[in-house]
Design a protein around this motif. Structure first.
Motif, short mmCIF file in Angstrom:
data_model
loop_
_atom_site.label_atom_id
_atom_site.label_comp_id
_atom_site.label_asym_id
_atom_site.label_seq_id
_atom_site.Cartn_x
_atom_site.Cartn_y
_atom_site.Cartn_z
N ASN A 114 0.83 -1.21 0.00
CA ASN A 114 0.00 0.00 0.00
C ASN A 114 0.86 1.25 0.00
OD1 ASN A 114 -2.60 -1.28 0.24
ND2 ASN A 114 -1.99 -1.81 2.31
N VAL A 115 0.35 2.31 -0.63
CA VAL A 115 1.02 3.60 -0.63
C VAL A 115 0.94 4.16 0.79
CG1 VAL A 115 1.02 5.92 -1.61
CG2 VAL A 115 0.37 3.97 -3.03
N ALA A 116 2.11 4.46 1.38
CA ALA A 116 2.14 4.91 2.78
C ALA A 116 2.22 6.43 2.92
CB ALA A 116 3.33 4.27 3.50
N THR A 117 2.75 7.13 1.91
CA THR A 117 2.84 8.59 1.97
C THR A 117 2.35 9.17 0.65
OG1 THR A 117 5.09 8.65 1.09
CG2 THR A 117 4.86 8.52 3.50
N ALA A 118 2.06 10.45 0.66
CA ALA A 118 1.64 11.12 -0.57
C ALA A 118 2.77 11.06 -1.60
CB ALA A 118 1.29 12.58 -0.28
N VAL A 119 2.39 10.94 -2.85
CA VAL A 119 3.37 10.92 -3.94
C VAL A 119 3.86 12.35 -4.16
CG1 VAL A 119 3.77 10.38 -6.36
CG2 VAL A 119 2.25 8.94 -5.00
N GLU A 120 5.18 12.54 -4.11
CA GLU A 120 5.77 13.85 -4.35
C GLU A 120 6.41 13.83 -5.73
OE1 GLU A 120 8.51 14.87 -1.27
OE2 GLU A 120 7.09 14.37 0.31
N TYR A 121 6.02 14.79 -6.56
CA TYR A 121 6.57 14.87 -7.92
C TYR A 121 7.43 16.12 -8.03
CZ TYR A 121 6.95 15.07 -12.97
OH TYR A 121 7.45 15.10 -14.24
N ARG A 122 8.64 15.97 -8.59
CA ARG A 122 9.55 17.10 -8.81
C ARG A 122 10.14 17.01 -10.21
NH1 ARG A 122 14.31 16.88 -4.95
NH2 ARG A 122 14.14 14.70 -5.44
N ASP A 123 10.33 18.18 -10.82
CA ASP A 123 11.07 18.25 -12.07
C ASP A 123 12.53 18.41 -11.72
OD1 ASP A 123 9.10 18.07 -14.15
OD2 ASP A 123 8.39 20.06 -13.56
N THR A 124 13.40 17.59 -12.34
CA THR A 124 14.84 17.67 -12.11
C THR A 124 15.54 17.82 -13.45
OG1 THR A 124 15.29 15.30 -12.31
CG2 THR A 124 14.60 16.09 -10.13
N VAL A 166 10.05 4.35 -3.03
CA VAL A 166 9.91 4.06 -4.45
C VAL A 166 10.12 5.34 -5.25
CG1 VAL A 166 8.34 3.23 -6.25
CG2 VAL A 166 8.29 2.19 -3.99
N SER A 167 10.96 5.26 -6.27
CA SER A 167 11.19 6.38 -7.19
C SER A 167 10.78 5.95 -8.58
CB SER A 167 12.67 6.77 -7.22
OG SER A 167 13.10 7.18 -5.96
N ALA A 168 10.07 6.83 -9.27
CA ALA A 168 9.65 6.55 -10.65
C ALA A 168 10.00 7.79 -11.48
CB ALA A 168 8.16 6.27 -10.72
N TRP A 169 10.69 7.57 -12.59
CA TRP A 169 11.22 8.66 -13.39
C TRP A 169 10.40 8.92 -14.64
CZ3 TRP A 169 15.26 11.68 -11.82
CH2 TRP A 169 15.94 11.25 -10.70
N ARG A 170 10.51 10.13 -15.15
CA ARG A 170 9.94 10.59 -16.41
C ARG A 170 8.44 10.30 -16.53
NH1 ARG A 170 14.85 9.76 -16.43
NH2 ARG A 170 15.54 7.78 -17.19
N THR A 171 8.01 9.68 -17.60
CA THR A 171 6.58 9.47 -17.84
C THR A 171 5.93 8.62 -16.75
OG1 THR A 171 6.94 9.66 -20.22
CG2 THR A 171 4.87 8.68 -19.51
N LEU A 172 6.63 7.56 -16.31
CA LEU A 172 6.07 6.73 -15.25
C LEU A 172 5.84 7.56 -13.99
CD1 LEU A 172 5.19 4.07 -13.98
CD2 LEU A 172 7.61 3.56 -13.54
N GLY A 173 6.78 8.42 -13.65
CA GLY A 173 6.64 9.26 -12.47
C GLY A 173 5.47 10.23 -12.59
N ALA A 174 5.34 10.86 -13.74
CA ALA A 174 4.24 11.80 -13.95
C ALA A 174 2.90 11.09 -13.90
CB ALA A 174 4.42 12.51 -15.30
N ASN A 175 2.80 9.94 -14.54
CA ASN A 175 1.54 9.18 -14.52
C ASN A 175 1.23 8.68 -13.12
OD1 ASN A 175 1.21 9.61 -17.25
ND2 ASN A 175 1.98 7.60 -17.84
N LEU A 176 2.24 8.28 -12.38
CA LEU A 176 2.06 7.82 -11.01
C LEU A 176 1.52 8.94 -10.13
CD1 LEU A 176 2.93 5.18 -9.33
CD2 LEU A 176 4.74 6.63 -8.51
N ALA A 177 2.13 10.11 -10.24
CA ALA A 177 1.70 11.26 -9.44
C ALA A 177 0.24 11.63 -9.73
CB ALA A 177 2.60 12.46 -9.70
N ALA A 178 -0.20 11.44 -10.97
CA ALA A 178 -1.57 11.78 -11.36
C ALA A 178 -2.57 10.67 -11.03
CB ALA A 178 -1.61 12.07 -12.86
N SER A 179 -2.09 9.49 -10.65
CA SER A 179 -2.99 8.33 -10.53
C SER A 179 -3.09 7.71 -9.15
CB SER A 179 -2.53 7.23 -11.49
OG SER A 179 -2.46 7.69 -12.81
N VAL A 180 -2.16 8.01 -8.25
CA VAL A 180 -2.05 7.24 -7.01
C VAL A 180 -2.23 8.14 -5.78
CG1 VAL A 180 -0.44 5.87 -5.63
CG2 VAL A 180 -0.60 5.50 -8.08
N SER A 181 -2.94 7.62 -4.78
CA SER A 181 -3.16 8.32 -3.52
C SER A 181 -2.75 7.43 -2.34
CB SER A 181 -4.64 8.68 -3.35
OG SER A 181 -5.06 9.51 -4.41
#
Length: 164
Positions: free
Chosen positions: A11-21, A55-70
């Protein structure tokens, strides 16, 4: 390359944090995995110890994850296992990280409606910038269809879930 790949269910334990690097966008969150076992004596499931992973997810996977998971949602995470040691507050600590290759909702515990991101790759000097004229925002994350246009996949999934 001999990476150690793992697949975790939890289960997701914390909010997904998205950053541009500089290397591209990255989404990070903590993931809780709890072992469950059948206790024959009590004839019931019992929870074992909980392990936490970053868990770290980069590029498109990261963006889609941030928009899809709580927080609290059940996921299946597949990725490269990274174990590192660090010294904090004078004590040596071990951290376990996962560089995600694929992430999805655990459909044994609920339903999910998938929306494909629409990518338009304009040629050199042509077209509009990403997020304009297509169905993705500037990070490549799917956005709602324009008014008057209905997504047939979303409609079909909704009918399946709400059907008596």
């Amino acid at each position: 390359m001999n990476d150690t790949t793992v697949t975790l269910v939890g289960n997701v334990a914390t909010a997904v944090e998205y950053r541009d690097t500089v290397a591209g966008g990255v989404a990070r969150f903590r993931f809780a995995v709890t072992a469950r076992r059948w206790d024959r004596e009590r004839a019931a499931w019992t929870d074992g110890a909980t392990s936490f992973y970053t868990v770290s997810a980069w590029r498109t996977l990261g963006a889609n994850l941030a928009a899809s998971v709580s927080v609290g949602e059940p996921l299946v995470v597949h990725g490269r296992l990274k174990v590192r040691e660090d010294e904090r507050d004078g004590q040596r600590k071990t951290f376990v990280d996962i560089d995600a290759l694929a992430v999805g909702h655990d459909l044994t515990r609920g339903t999910s409606a998938f929306r494909r991101t629409v990518r338009t790759e304009p040629g050199p000097g042509a077209g509009t910038p990403p997020g304009e004229g297509d169905l993705t925002d500037r990070r490549g994350v799917a956005r709602a269809a324009p008014k008057g246009e209905e997504d047939p996949w979303t409609t079909a999934a909704h009918q399946l879930v709400t059907a008596p």
